[in-house]
Motif scaffolding. Structure first.
Motif, PDB file in Angstrom:
ATOM      1  N   PRO A  43     -12.360  -4.281 -12.304  1.00  0.00           N
ATOM      2  CA  PRO A  43     -12.900  -4.360 -10.529  1.00  0.00           C
ATOM      3  C   PRO A  43     -14.651  -5.474 -10.951  1.00  0.00           C
ATOM      4  O   PRO A  43     -14.918  -5.002  -9.942  1.00  0.00           O
ATOM      5  N   THR A  51      -8.472  -6.500  -6.318  1.00  0.00           N
ATOM      6  CA  THR A  51      -9.735  -6.053  -5.380  1.00  0.00           C
ATOM      7  C   THR A  51      -9.500  -7.169  -4.228  1.00  0.00           C
ATOM      8  O   THR A  51     -10.460  -6.547  -2.670  1.00  0.00           O
ATOM      9  N   VAL A  95      -9.888   1.147  -8.823  1.00  0.00           N
ATOM     10  CA  VAL A  95     -10.663   0.285  -8.175  1.00  0.00           C
ATOM     11  C   VAL A  95     -11.587   0.484  -7.042  1.00  0.00           C
ATOM     12  O   VAL A  95     -12.244   0.306  -6.453  1.00  0.00           O
ATOM     13  N   LEU A 140     -15.926  -6.651  -7.372  1.00  0.00           N
ATOM     14  CA  LEU A 140     -16.171  -5.531  -6.707  1.00  0.00           C
ATOM     15  C   LEU A 140     -18.289  -5.819  -5.861  1.00  0.00           C
ATOM     16  O   LEU A 140     -18.720  -6.233  -6.803  1.00  0.00           O
ATOM     17  N   ALA A 193     -14.635   1.410  -5.667  1.00  0.00           N
ATOM     18  CA  ALA A 193     -14.991   0.313  -4.721  1.00  0.00           C
ATOM     19  C   ALA A 193     -16.152   1.668  -3.535  1.00  0.00           C
ATOM     20  O   ALA A 193     -17.454   1.605  -2.882  1.00  0.00           O
TER      21      ALA A 193
END
Length: 390
Positions: free
Chosen positions: A387, A148, A38, A390, A42
Motif C-alpha cells: 500500500p 497503486t 490495495v 496510497l 484506497a
C-alpha cells in the motif's frame, strides 16, 4: 417543516446511538484493513482522516506486508529493447501465477502492462523489493508501485556521470526502504525513502568492484547482496552484503567456480542465500548449477546440479533461469522475444519432483513494438501487494 426537522433530528440520534453501541474496536478495524486489497484500502482511506492516517502509517504497512506475503504472489517481468548501445526502452508487466498442481501441465495467465522507462547500462537484475520497482539514473531515480500504479521521484544525486548503480533494499526492523547507490568507484550514497531529503555518503566500506554493468543483486531478509570483485583482476570472487538497517558492508567469499560459469544470478532457496548459473543460450547444456550458502561466517557453500526433464513444446536451448519461487520451483523464460511471435510463456521446474509446467502469458507481445527484438531482463516471482504511496 418543523416535523421534518424533528424527524431528521430523531434519525441523527438513532444513527449516533448505533455508532456508539456497535463501535468497531480499533484492533478489529486493523484486521479488516490488513485483509483488504490495495484497491479497497484506497477507498477506506477516503472514509476519514483517521483511516487515512492508519493506512499510511509505517507500522500498518509493515503488518500489511506480512499479511500480504502469505497470499498468492504474482510475477513481475521486465523486457529491454535489443539495442547495440544498451539505451533502448524497458518495459514492466505483472501476471498472476497459477498454482502448482504437482505434475507436468500447461495453463495460462494474463499480463498487466505497467511501465515503460529508459533502459540504462547500469540496470540491475532485481525486479522488485516487496512489490516496489526502482529504476532510472542519477538525474531521476524513481520507485514505482504496481499495486497503486504510483511513483515517487528520489532527490537528484549531485553526480551526473555513468555508470551509476542503484539497489533498493528493505529494512524489516523499522519498515524503511533504502536505496544504495554507487555513483563512481569508491563513492557510495544511501537514502531512506520518505525520510531523507538528500543522499548521505557512506564513509566506511571495504574496497570492491562491481562484477559487470548488470551486477546481479537481491534483497534477502533485510540484507542487500550483489556480486563483486575484491581486486582489479576481474575475477568473480565474492558477494558483497549491505545490512539495510545498520548500513554496514561485509562480504562472503564465493567457492571456486568453473571457467564456463556464466549468467550468474542471485536467488534465495528455502530461506537461504543462493546463486546459480544456467545453460548458455544456443547451446545444448540445459543444466542449472546451484550453490546454496550453508555458513556465512565460514563462507561455506553446497553445490547442486539440476537438469529439467523434456516437456512438449519447450526448447530449453532458448531459455534461461531467473531464480526460485517460494514453492521451490525454478522459473525459466525465453531469453529473446519478438513482438510478432506466439504468446510469451514461463516454465516452472520443480527440482524435488523433477516436474515441469508451462504457463502461457497473454497480452505481453501486443504491448511491445512491432518488428522489434527484446531481451527478457528479469522475472521476479515473489510480487506482493504493497500500500505504499496510497
Amino acid at each position: 417543516m418543523e416535523r421534518q426537522e424533528q424527524e431528521q433530528e430523531a434519525n441523527k440520534k438513532i444513527s449516533d446511538d448505533l455508532r456508539s453501541t456497535y463501535l468497531i474496536p480499533h484492533d478489529a478495524i486493523e484486521e479488516i484493513l490488513k485483509a483488504s486489497t490495495v484497491e479497497t484500502l484506497a477507498r477506506f482511506r477516503c472514509v476519514s482522516t483517521q483511516y487515512a492516517s492508519m493506512i499510511r502509517s509505517r507500522e500498518f504497512i509493515k503488518l500489511y506486508l506480512i499479511k500480504s506475503s502469505t497470499r498468492p504472489k504474482s510475477l513481475i517481468i521486465s523486457f529491454k529493447e535489443f539495442e547495440p548501445l544498451g539505451l533502448g526502452k524497458q518495459f514492466f508487466f505483472s501476471a498472476s501465477q497459477p498454482l502448482n498442481q504437482g505434475e507436468s501441465s500447461s495453463s495460462s495467465s494474463s499480463a498487466t502492462y505497467h511501465l515503460r522507462s529508459r533502459h540504462l547500462p547500469h540496470t540491475t537484475y532485481a525486479a522488485s523489493v516487496h512489490g516496489l520497482i526502482c529504476h532510472g539514473g542519477p538525474s531521476m531515480i524513481e520507485i514505482y508501485n504496481p499495486s497503486t500504479r504510483k511513483s515517487i521521484t528520489l532527490p537528484k544525486i549531485d553526480y551526473e556521470s555513468f555508470p551509476c548503480y542503484s539497489y533498493l533494499g528493505y529494512d524489516p526492523i523499522y519498515g524503511d526502504y533504502k536505496v544504495l547507490c554507487m555513483v563512481k568507484a569508491g563513492d557510495f550514497r544511501v537514502l531512506t525513502v520518505g525520510k531523507d531529503k538528500s543522499w548521505r555518503k557512506i564513509e566506511d566500506f571495504p574496497p570492491h568492484f562491481l562484477h559487470s554493468p548488470y551486477s546481479p543483486d537481491i534483497c534477502h531478509n533485510g540484507v542487500l547482496y550483489y556480486i563483486v570483485h575484491l581486486n582489479t583482476d576481474k575475477k568473480i570472487d565474492a558477494i558483497m552484503s549491505f545490512d539495510v538497517t545498520l548500513e554496514k558492508f561485509d562480504h562472503i567469499k564465493l567457492p571456486e567456480l568453473p571457467n564456463s560459469f556464466s549468467r550468474q544470478r542471485l536467488t534465495s532457496y528455502e530461506g537461504r542465500l543462493a546463486f546459480f548459473s544456467s545453460g548458455t543460450y544456443g547451446y545444448s547444456d540445459h543444466s542449472i548449477r546451484l550453490w546454496v550458502l550453508e555458513d556465512a561466517v565460514k563462507h561455506e557453500w553446497s553445490k547442486h546440479l539440476y537438469v529439467p526433464p523434456p516437456f512438449d513444446g519447450i526448447t530449453f536451448d532458448d531459455c534461461i533461469a531467473f531464480g526460485f519461487t517460494d514453492g521451490g520451483e525454478f522459473v525459466f523464460a525465453p531469453l529473446l522475444v519478438y513482438s510478432d511471435q506466439k504468446p510469451f510463456y514461463v516454465v516452472y521446474f520443480d527440482i524435488k519432483k523433477n516436474a515441469v509446467r508451462r504457463v502461457v502469458i497473454e497480452g505481453i507481445c501486443t504491448e511491445l513494438a512491432e518488428d522489434t527484438l527484446y531481451i527478457t531482463q528479469s522475472i521476479f516471482s515473489g510480487q506482493i501487494d504493497n500500500p505504499m504511496f496510497l
